[in-house]
Write a protein that holds these residues in place. Structure first.
Motif, PDB file in Angstrom:
ATOM      1  N   UNK A 178       0.848  -1.179   0.000  1.00  0.00           N
ATOM      2  CA  UNK A 178       0.000   0.000   0.000  1.00  0.00           C
ATOM      3  C   UNK A 178       0.890   1.237   0.000  1.00  0.00           C
ATOM      4  N   UNK A 179       0.839   2.020  -1.079  1.00  0.00           N
ATOM      5  CA  UNK A 179       1.754   3.150  -1.230  1.00  0.00           C
ATOM      6  C   UNK A 179       1.592   4.189  -0.119  1.00  0.00           C
ATOM      7  N   UNK A 180       0.377   4.420   0.320  1.00  0.00           N
ATOM      8  CA  UNK A 180       0.133   5.477   1.302  1.00  0.00           C
ATOM      9  C   UNK A 180       0.627   5.113   2.696  1.00  0.00           C
ATOM     10  N   UNK A 181       0.560   3.834   3.065  1.00  0.00           N
ATOM     11  CA  UNK A 181       0.865   3.438   4.438  1.00  0.00           C
ATOM     12  C   UNK A 181       2.085   2.528   4.571  1.00  0.00           C
ATOM     13  N   UNK A 182       2.483   1.888   3.469  1.00  0.00           N
ATOM     14  CA  UNK A 182       3.570   0.908   3.550  1.00  0.00           C
ATOM     15  C   UNK A 182       3.117  -0.452   4.046  1.00  0.00           C
ATOM     16  N   UNK A 183       1.826  -0.642   4.212  1.00  0.00           N
ATOM     17  CA  UNK A 183       1.318  -1.947   4.635  1.00  0.00           C
ATOM     18  C   UNK A 183       1.571  -2.975   3.536  1.00  0.00           C
ATOM     19  N   UNK A 184       1.987  -4.165   3.954  1.00  0.00           N
ATOM     20  CA  UNK A 184       2.272  -5.257   3.035  1.00  0.00           C
ATOM     21  C   UNK A 184       1.237  -6.354   3.258  1.00  0.00           C
ATOM     22  N   UNK A 185       0.592  -6.771   2.173  1.00  0.00           N
ATOM     23  CA  UNK A 185      -0.446  -7.798   2.265  1.00  0.00           C
ATOM     24  C   UNK A 185      -0.074  -8.975   1.365  1.00  0.00           C
ATOM     25  N   UNK A 186      -0.110 -10.195   1.910  1.00  0.00           N
ATOM     26  CA  UNK A 186       0.149 -11.390   1.111  1.00  0.00           C
ATOM     27  C   UNK A 186      -1.103 -11.721   0.313  1.00  0.00           C
ATOM     28  N   UNK A 187      -0.940 -11.750  -1.001  1.00  0.00           N
ATOM     29  CA  UNK A 187      -2.059 -12.016  -1.910  1.00  0.00           C
ATOM     30  C   UNK A 187      -2.178 -13.511  -2.232  1.00  0.00           C
ATOM     31  N   UNK A 188      -1.041 -14.196  -2.303  1.00  0.00           N
ATOM     32  CA  UNK A 188      -1.055 -15.621  -2.617  1.00  0.00           C
ATOM     33  C   UNK A 188       0.329 -16.219  -2.457  1.00  0.00           C
ATOM     34  N   UNK A 189       0.407 -17.548  -2.454  1.00  0.00           N
ATOM     35  CA  UNK A 189       1.679 -18.245  -2.309  1.00  0.00           C
ATOM     36  C   UNK A 189       1.748 -19.379  -3.317  1.00  0.00           C
ATOM     37  N   UNK A 190       2.845 -19.424  -4.076  1.00  0.00           N
ATOM     38  CA  UNK A 190       3.056 -20.460  -5.077  1.00  0.00           C
ATOM     39  C   UNK A 190       4.085 -21.453  -4.568  1.00  0.00           C
ATOM     40  N   UNK A 191       3.683 -22.703  -4.451  1.00  0.00           N
ATOM     41  CA  UNK A 191       4.585 -23.752  -3.991  1.00  0.00           C
ATOM     42  C   UNK A 191       5.395 -24.296  -5.168  1.00  0.00           C
ATOM     43  N   UNK A 192       6.701 -24.486  -4.948  1.00  0.00           N
ATOM     44  CA  UNK A 192       7.588 -25.086  -5.924  1.00  0.00           C
ATOM     45  C   UNK A 192       8.011 -26.468  -5.434  1.00  0.00           C
ATOM     46  N   UNK A 193       8.782 -27.199  -6.235  1.00  0.00           N
ATOM     47  CA  UNK A 193       9.157 -28.565  -5.875  1.00  0.00           C
ATOM     48  C   UNK A 193       9.879 -28.602  -4.541  1.00  0.00           C
ATOM     49  N   UNK A 194       9.504 -29.500  -3.634  1.00  0.00           N
ATOM     50  CA  UNK A 194      10.139 -29.580  -2.316  1.00  0.00           C
ATOM     51  C   UNK A 194      11.645 -29.814  -2.414  1.00  0.00           C
ATOM     52  N   UNK A 195      12.386 -29.048  -1.617  1.00  0.00           N
ATOM     53  CA  UNK A 195      13.822 -29.228  -1.543  1.00  0.00           C
ATOM     54  C   UNK A 195      14.630 -28.461  -2.560  1.00  0.00           C
ATOM     55  N   UNK A 196      13.973 -27.722  -3.454  1.00  0.00           N
ATOM     56  CA  UNK A 196      14.734 -26.967  -4.450  1.00  0.00           C
ATOM     57  C   UNK A 196      15.394 -25.727  -3.836  1.00  0.00           C
ATOM     58  N   UNK A 197      14.798 -25.190  -2.778  1.00  0.00           N
ATOM     59  CA  UNK A 197      15.388 -24.018  -2.134  1.00  0.00           C
ATOM     60  C   UNK A 197      15.443 -22.813  -3.046  1.00  0.00           C
ATOM     61  N   UNK A 198      14.305 -22.291  -3.508  1.00  0.00           N
ATOM     62  CA  UNK A 198      14.308 -21.141  -4.422  1.00  0.00           C
ATOM     63  C   UNK A 198      15.030 -19.947  -3.810  1.00  0.00           C
ATOM     64  N   UNK A 199      15.893 -19.327  -4.617  1.00  0.00           N
ATOM     65  CA  UNK A 199      16.734 -18.240  -4.113  1.00  0.00           C
ATOM     66  C   UNK A 199      16.369 -16.890  -4.747  1.00  0.00           C
ATOM     67  N   UNK A 200      16.407 -16.829  -6.072  1.00  0.00           N
ATOM     68  CA  UNK A 200      16.124 -15.588  -6.788  1.00  0.00           C
ATOM     69  C   UNK A 200      15.240 -15.876  -7.986  1.00  0.00           C
ATOM     70  N   UNK A 201      14.611 -14.809  -8.496  1.00  0.00           N
ATOM     71  CA  UNK A 201      13.858 -14.929  -9.732  1.00  0.00           C
ATOM     72  C   UNK A 201      14.114 -13.716 -10.604  1.00  0.00           C
ATOM     73  N   UNK A 202      13.828 -13.886 -11.898  1.00  0.00           N
ATOM     74  CA  UNK A 202      13.924 -12.789 -12.863  1.00  0.00           C
ATOM     75  C   UNK A 202      12.768 -12.915 -13.836  1.00  0.00           C
ATOM     76  N   UNK A 203      12.305 -11.774 -14.358  1.00  0.00           N
ATOM     77  CA  UNK A 203      11.187 -11.768 -15.295  1.00  0.00           C
ATOM     78  C   UNK A 203      11.677 -11.703 -16.737  1.00  0.00           C
ATOM     79  N   UNK A 204      10.919 -12.337 -17.621  1.00  0.00           N
ATOM     80  CA  UNK A 204      11.102 -12.157 -19.051  1.00  0.00           C
ATOM     81  C   UNK A 204      10.715 -10.713 -19.382  1.00  0.00           C
ATOM     82  N   UNK A 205      11.402 -10.060 -20.339  1.00  0.00           N
ATOM     83  CA  UNK A 205      11.063  -8.659 -20.628  1.00  0.00           C
ATOM     84  C   UNK A 205       9.623  -8.439 -21.057  1.00  0.00           C
ATOM     85  N   UNK A 206       8.974  -9.460 -21.625  1.00  0.00           N
ATOM     86  CA  UNK A 206       7.563  -9.313 -22.003  1.00  0.00           C
ATOM     87  C   UNK A 206       6.640  -9.388 -20.797  1.00  0.00           C
ATOM     88  N   UNK A 207       7.163  -9.849 -19.661  1.00  0.00           N
ATOM     89  CA  UNK A 207       6.399  -9.850 -18.417  1.00  0.00           C
ATOM     90  C   UNK A 207       5.467 -11.016 -18.213  1.00  0.00           C
TER      91      UNK A 207
END
Length: 353
Positions: A178-207
């Motif tokens: 929330x830009x006005x207050x800085x409140x952070x709200x979790x919208x959803x959670x995506x589970x990945x394969x167990x044990x992979x230990x996700x570290x970083x992500x990057x987006x394709x330029x097309x988004x």
């Protein structure tokens, strides 16, 4: 180095391992060469940096990856970065990453498994934390996933969402700030394969796609991204190292960073242990990734990769060998060719102005 061909970048490092803190460098856009301008150790272990907000954009933000956990702003209008205002507590342990979102600085706190939002003031300095979200959960690796470990936060290309990558819970959380207050709200959670230990992500330029690199297993998870709905969905998984490396025949490797080319045709992953940069090709849509080659990183333990704004030069921060190397990128094949090296103790990241 002519003024016309000179850019600027900043290198973070671990002061606890002999690093200089934050080092400002001039970048020769024609050769990729780096020339040191000045350094500051005003905060301990500034392991990750991001530039952007503030008057004229001449403000750099850094985490202080310590048990006390802090973030700091620096005026970088001169050669030596200057602390701007007081460092602010992130109310978490071991922040490893930060990003800019909705007029705030947001940190991922690895030790405490939390995410912190700090307002940016008119002069570019930071105010006290506005909100903290604590992650919950764990994973099958008892030594590394005994608890949540938020490792990265990144705004999506639309600017509507913030994605938090958690190594400990094998998941990516989609949040809204929330830009006005800085409140952070979790919208959803995506589970990945167990044990992979996700570290970083990057987006394709097309988004439309995001690429999540695993630290505990050398894999790249390609995810479809729906910015309208704020939904991240795993689609395919690609290896980032040859099979004999994944099987442990050459010792274990821990991928650290993923970078996508500006044209969306190639993707690079840094591999600690194997001490290499993996080159992956992407299909026309960005949905399919395939390992094409690996090349040496020019040092030991590449903690970070960064592509310069032109897309011509790829930089690796080799933490344990104490050097930053750079590579000329072949526009046709995506292959990086060694072009130079700068000795700096314990480098952890490279951020461009």
């Amino acid at each position: 180095m002519s003024g016309k061909s000179a850019g600027r970048a900043f290198i973070g490092s671990f002061t606890s391992a002999g690093g200089l803190g934050i080092t400002a460098v001039a970048v020769d856009r024609e050769t990729g060469d780096l020339t040191v301008l000045g350094s500051t150790d005003a905060v301990a272990d500034p392991s990750y940096l991001v530039s952007g907000l503030g008057p004229g954009g001449a403000v750099l933000y850094a985490v202080s990856e310590t048990s006390e956990g802090a973030a700091a702003a620096f005026d970088v209008s001169e050669d030596v970065p200057r602390l701007l205002g007081d460092p602010q507590s992130v109310r978490g342990d071991g922040p490893t990453h930060l990003t800019l979102a909705a007029g705030h600085v947001v940190t991922a706190n690895y030790g405490s498994g939390s995410v912190t939002v700090l307002p940016v003031l008119a002069d570019g300095s930071l105010a006290a934390a506005a909100s903290v979200v604590q992650h919950e959960g764990g994973g099958p690796d008892a030594s590394r996933q005994e608890a949540p470990h938020a490792h990265e936060v990144l705004a999506d290309p639309s600017g509507q969402w913030l994605l938090s990558v958690d190594l400990g819970t094998d998941s990516v959380r989609v949040c809204a700030v929330e830009a006005a207050t800085g409140d952070l709200r979790v919208h959803g959670e995506t589970k990945l394969s167990p044990g992979t230990g996700p570290r970083h992500l990057a987006f394709h330029p097309a988004g439309r796609f995001a690429y999540v690199v695993g630290e505990l297993e050398p894999t790249l998870t390609v995810c479809a991204w729906d910015a309208a709905a704020g939904v991240l969905e795993p689609v395919t998984v690609a290896a980032v190292l040859p099979e004999n490396v994944i099987a442990g025949e050459q010792g274990r490797s821990y991928p650290s960073e993923v970078v996508v080319s500006h044209d969306g045709r190639f993707l690079w992953v840094a591999n600690r242990g194997h001490d290499s940069i993996s080159v992956l090709t992407l299909d026309e849509t960005g949905e399919k990734a395939a390992l094409a080659a690996t090349v040496g990183c020019g040092g030991h333990w590449p903690r970070d990769l960064a592509l310069d704004p032109s897309g011509q030069w790829l930089y690796a921060a080799n933490e344990r060998s104490g050097n930053v190397t750079w590579f000329a990128v072949d526009a046709a094949t995506g292959m990086p060719s060694p072009a130079g090296s700068l000795d700096l103790p314990a480098p952890s990241c490279v951020a461009f102005a």
